[in-house]
Design a protein around this motif. Structure first.
Motif, PDB file in Angstrom:
ATOM      1  N   ASP A   1       0.870  -1.174   0.000  1.00 61.67           N
ATOM      2  CA  ASP A   1       0.000   0.000   0.000  1.00 61.67           C
ATOM      3  C   ASP A   1       0.905   1.222   0.000  1.00 61.67           C
ATOM      4  O   ASP A   1       1.520   1.556   1.004  1.00 61.67           O
ATOM      5  N   ARG A   2       1.009   1.870  -1.106  1.00 63.03           N
ATOM      6  CA  ARG A   2       1.957   2.979  -1.250  1.00 63.03           C
ATOM      7  C   ARG A   2       1.287   4.341  -1.071  1.00 63.03           C
ATOM      8  O   ARG A   2       1.567   5.272  -1.797  1.00 63.03           O
ATOM      9  N   GLN A   3       0.401   4.420  -0.086  1.00 62.06           N
ATOM     10  CA  GLN A   3      -0.197   5.707   0.242  1.00 62.06           C
ATOM     11  C   GLN A   3       0.867   6.615   0.857  1.00 62.06           C
ATOM     12  O   GLN A   3       2.018   6.229   1.012  1.00 62.06           O
ATOM     13  N   GLU A   4       0.459   7.778   1.236  1.00 61.71           N
ATOM     14  CA  GLU A   4       1.410   8.744   1.805  1.00 61.71           C
ATOM     15  C   GLU A   4       1.963   8.317   3.152  1.00 61.71           C
ATOM     16  O   GLU A   4       2.935   8.872   3.632  1.00 61.71           O
TER      17      GLU A   4
ATOM     18  N   LEU B   1      11.595  -7.657   5.698  1.00 63.18           N
ATOM     19  CA  LEU B   1      10.171  -7.389   5.888  1.00 63.18           C
ATOM     20  C   LEU B   1       9.371  -8.687   5.841  1.00 63.18           C
ATOM     21  O   LEU B   1       8.544  -8.954   6.702  1.00 63.18           O
ATOM     22  N   PHE B   2       9.658  -9.534   4.844  1.00 66.75           N
ATOM     23  CA  PHE B   2       8.947 -10.805   4.715  1.00 66.75           C
ATOM     24  C   PHE B   2       9.287 -11.778   5.843  1.00 66.75           C
ATOM     25  O   PHE B   2       8.566 -12.738   6.076  1.00 66.75           O
ATOM     26  N   SER B   3      10.390 -11.526   6.550  1.00 68.54           N
ATOM     27  CA  SER B   3      10.760 -12.355   7.701  1.00 68.54           C
ATOM     28  C   SER B   3      10.194 -11.809   9.007  1.00 68.54           C
ATOM     29  O   SER B   3      10.505 -12.307  10.078  1.00 68.54           O
ATOM     30  N   GLY B   4       9.383 -10.738   8.920  1.00 70.00           N
ATOM     31  CA  GLY B   4       8.708 -10.232  10.102  1.00 70.00           C
ATOM     32  C   GLY B   4       9.227  -8.919  10.643  1.00 70.00           C
ATOM     33  O   GLY B   4       8.686  -8.406  11.624  1.00 70.00           O
ATOM     34  N   ALA B   5      10.265  -8.350  10.022  1.00 67.19           N
ATOM     35  CA  ALA B   5      10.790  -7.073  10.511  1.00 67.19           C
ATOM     36  C   ALA B   5       9.753  -5.965  10.334  1.00 67.19           C
ATOM     37  O   ALA B   5       8.891  -6.045   9.463  1.00 67.19           O
ATOM     38  N   ASN B   6       9.871  -4.960  11.153  1.00 69.97           N
ATOM     39  CA  ASN B   6       9.004  -3.775  11.093  1.00 69.97           C
ATOM     40  C   ASN B   6       7.512  -4.111  11.164  1.00 69.97           C
ATOM     41  O   ASN B   6       6.685  -3.529  10.483  1.00 69.97           O
ATOM     42  N   THR B   7       7.188  -5.047  12.014  1.00 75.02           N
ATOM     43  CA  THR B   7       5.792  -5.384  12.284  1.00 75.02           C
ATOM     44  C   THR B   7       5.337  -4.563  13.482  1.00 75.02           C
ATOM     45  O   THR B   7       6.009  -4.541  14.518  1.00 75.02           O
ATOM     46  N   ILE B   8       4.225  -3.877  13.333  1.00 72.67           N
ATOM     47  CA  ILE B   8       3.731  -3.029  14.408  1.00 72.67           C
ATOM     48  C   ILE B   8       2.283  -3.379  14.743  1.00 72.67           C
ATOM     49  O   ILE B   8       1.539  -3.843  13.888  1.00 72.67           O
ATOM     50  N   ALA B   9       1.929  -3.166  15.983  1.00 70.77           N
ATOM     51  CA  ALA B   9       0.540  -3.294  16.421  1.00 70.77           C
ATOM     52  C   ALA B   9       0.000  -1.886  16.605  1.00 70.77           C
ATOM     53  O   ALA B   9       0.605  -1.066  17.300  1.00 70.77           O
ATOM     54  N   VAL B  10      -1.101  -1.589  15.955  1.00 65.57           N
ATOM     55  CA  VAL B  10      -1.722  -0.271  16.040  1.00 65.57           C
ATOM     56  C   VAL B  10      -3.093  -0.446  16.677  1.00 65.57           C
ATOM     57  O   VAL B  10      -3.898  -1.252  16.210  1.00 65.57           O
ATOM     58  N   GLY B  11      -3.349   0.277  17.749  1.00 63.08           N
ATOM     59  CA  GLY B  11      -4.639   0.146  18.419  1.00 63.08           C
ATOM     60  C   GLY B  11      -4.964   1.380  19.234  1.00 63.08           C
ATOM     61  O   GLY B  11      -4.189   2.334  19.301  1.00 63.08           O
TER      62      GLY B  11
ATOM     63  N   GLY C   1      -5.744   1.159  22.549  1.00 59.37           N
ATOM     64  CA  GLY C   1      -5.533   0.877  23.964  1.00 59.37           C
ATOM     65  C   GLY C   1      -6.548  -0.073  24.565  1.00 59.37           C
ATOM     66  O   GLY C   1      -6.350  -0.568  25.664  1.00 59.37           O
ATOM     67  N   THR C   2      -7.654  -0.337  23.850  1.00 52.34           N
ATOM     68  CA  THR C   2      -8.621  -1.313  24.352  1.00 52.34           C
ATOM     69  C   THR C   2      -8.135  -2.721  23.999  1.00 52.34           C
ATOM     70  O   THR C   2      -7.214  -2.896  23.209  1.00 52.34           O
ATOM     71  N   ALA C   3      -8.760  -3.719  24.558  1.00 50.68           N
ATOM     72  CA  ALA C   3      -8.323  -5.091  24.345  1.00 50.68           C
ATOM     73  C   ALA C   3      -8.628  -5.631  22.954  1.00 50.68           C
ATOM     74  O   ALA C   3      -7.970  -6.551  22.491  1.00 50.68           O
ATOM     75  N   ASP C   4      -9.607  -5.067  22.260  1.00 48.30           N
ATOM     76  CA  ASP C   4     -10.046  -5.709  21.016  1.00 48.30           C
ATOM     77  C   ASP C   4     -10.051  -4.801  19.788  1.00 48.30           C
ATOM     78  O   ASP C   4     -10.663  -5.126  18.789  1.00 48.30           O
ATOM     79  N   ASN C   5      -9.352  -3.688  19.826  1.00 42.75           N
ATOM     80  CA  ASN C   5      -9.354  -2.791  18.681  1.00 42.75           C
ATOM     81  C   ASN C   5      -7.917  -2.537  18.215  1.00 42.75           C
ATOM     82  O   ASN C   5      -7.390  -1.428  18.339  1.00 42.75           O
ATOM     83  N   TRP C   6      -7.279  -3.589  17.686  1.00 39.75           N
ATOM     84  CA  TRP C   6      -5.894  -3.552  17.246  1.00 39.75           C
ATOM     85  C   TRP C   6      -5.796  -4.155  15.851  1.00 39.75           C
ATOM     86  O   TRP C   6      -6.568  -5.008  15.467  1.00 39.75           O
ATOM     87  N   GLU C   7      -4.788  -3.719  15.115  1.00 36.45           N
ATOM     88  CA  GLU C   7      -4.463  -4.379  13.852  1.00 36.45           C
ATOM     89  C   GLU C   7      -2.955  -4.434  13.713  1.00 36.45           C
ATOM     90  O   GLU C   7      -2.223  -3.658  14.325  1.00 36.45           O
ATOM     91  N   ILE C   8      -2.487  -5.403  12.926  1.00 34.01           N
ATOM     92  CA  ILE C   8      -1.066  -5.610  12.705  1.00 34.01           C
ATOM     93  C   ILE C   8      -0.696  -5.078  11.326  1.00 34.01           C
ATOM     94  O   ILE C   8      -1.375  -5.395  10.335  1.00 34.01           O
ATOM     95  N   ASN C   9       0.331  -4.258  11.260  1.00 33.83           N
ATOM     96  CA  ASN C   9       0.803  -3.683  10.004  1.00 33.83           C
ATOM     97  C   ASN C   9       2.312  -3.857   9.921  1.00 33.83           C
ATOM     98  O   ASN C   9       2.978  -4.086  10.931  1.00 33.83           O
ATOM     99  N   GLN C  10       2.825  -3.717   8.713  1.00 32.36           N
ATOM    100  CA  GLN C  10       4.265  -3.686   8.496  1.00 32.36           C
ATOM    101  C   GLN C  10       4.614  -2.492   7.639  1.00 32.36           C
ATOM    102  O   GLN C  10       3.785  -2.007   6.878  1.00 32.36           O
ATOM    103  N   PHE C  11       5.847  -2.035   7.787  1.00 37.62           N
ATOM    104  CA  PHE C  11       6.329  -0.940   6.941  1.00 37.62           C
ATOM    105  C   PHE C  11       7.750  -1.263   6.515  1.00 37.62           C
ATOM    106  O   PHE C  11       8.498  -1.925   7.232  1.00 37.62           O
ATOM    107  N   ALA C  12       8.095  -0.833   5.316  1.00 34.23           N
ATOM    108  CA  ALA C  12       9.426  -1.104   4.791  1.00 34.23           C
ATOM    109  C   ALA C  12      10.331   0.075   5.090  1.00 34.23           C
ATOM    110  O   ALA C  12      11.484   0.001   5.172  1.00 34.23           O
TER     111      ALA C  12
END
Length: 97
Positions: A52-55, A74-84, A86-97
């Motif tokens: 996803d090459r957005q801004e 990146l494909f080996s798992g580097a730069n994996t982040i959890a974005v949420g 602060g609640t227990a169930d509103n998180w998603e996992i993203n990666q950035f290069a």
């Protein structure tokens, strides 16, 4: 002695897995301080499973630093982040290069 609170001194992240959404099994414990920050721009909806090459987004870091990685890392798992929020169930996992 450091004047950090017990919460600030606490290190570790427990990693659990399960092929379904129950019977989770502890896989590993990471004893390393995490990089922490807060998004200062919205994380917009984008495609899944493709580049996803957005801004991008802006992040104000509280601790640590971010760096670019090559595609293999990146494909080996580097730069994996959890974005949420602060609640227990509103998180998603993203990666950035």
């Amino acid at each position: 002695m450091s004047r950090m609170s017990p919460r600030q001194r606490a290190l570790g992240l427990a990693l659990y897995s399960s092929p379904q959404d129950y019977d989770f099994v502890l896989q590993d414990v990471l004893n390393k301080r995490s990089i922490v920050g807060q998004l200062t721009t919205p994380l917009l909806r984008g495609p899944t499973g493709v580049w996803d090459r957005q801004e991008g987004v802006n992040v104000k870091l509280v601790s640590g630093s971010l760096a670019s990685v090559d595609t293999a890392s990146l494909f080996s798992g580097a730069n994996t982040i959890a974005v949420g929020d602060g609640t227990a169930d509103n998180w998603e996992i993203n990666q950035f290069a």
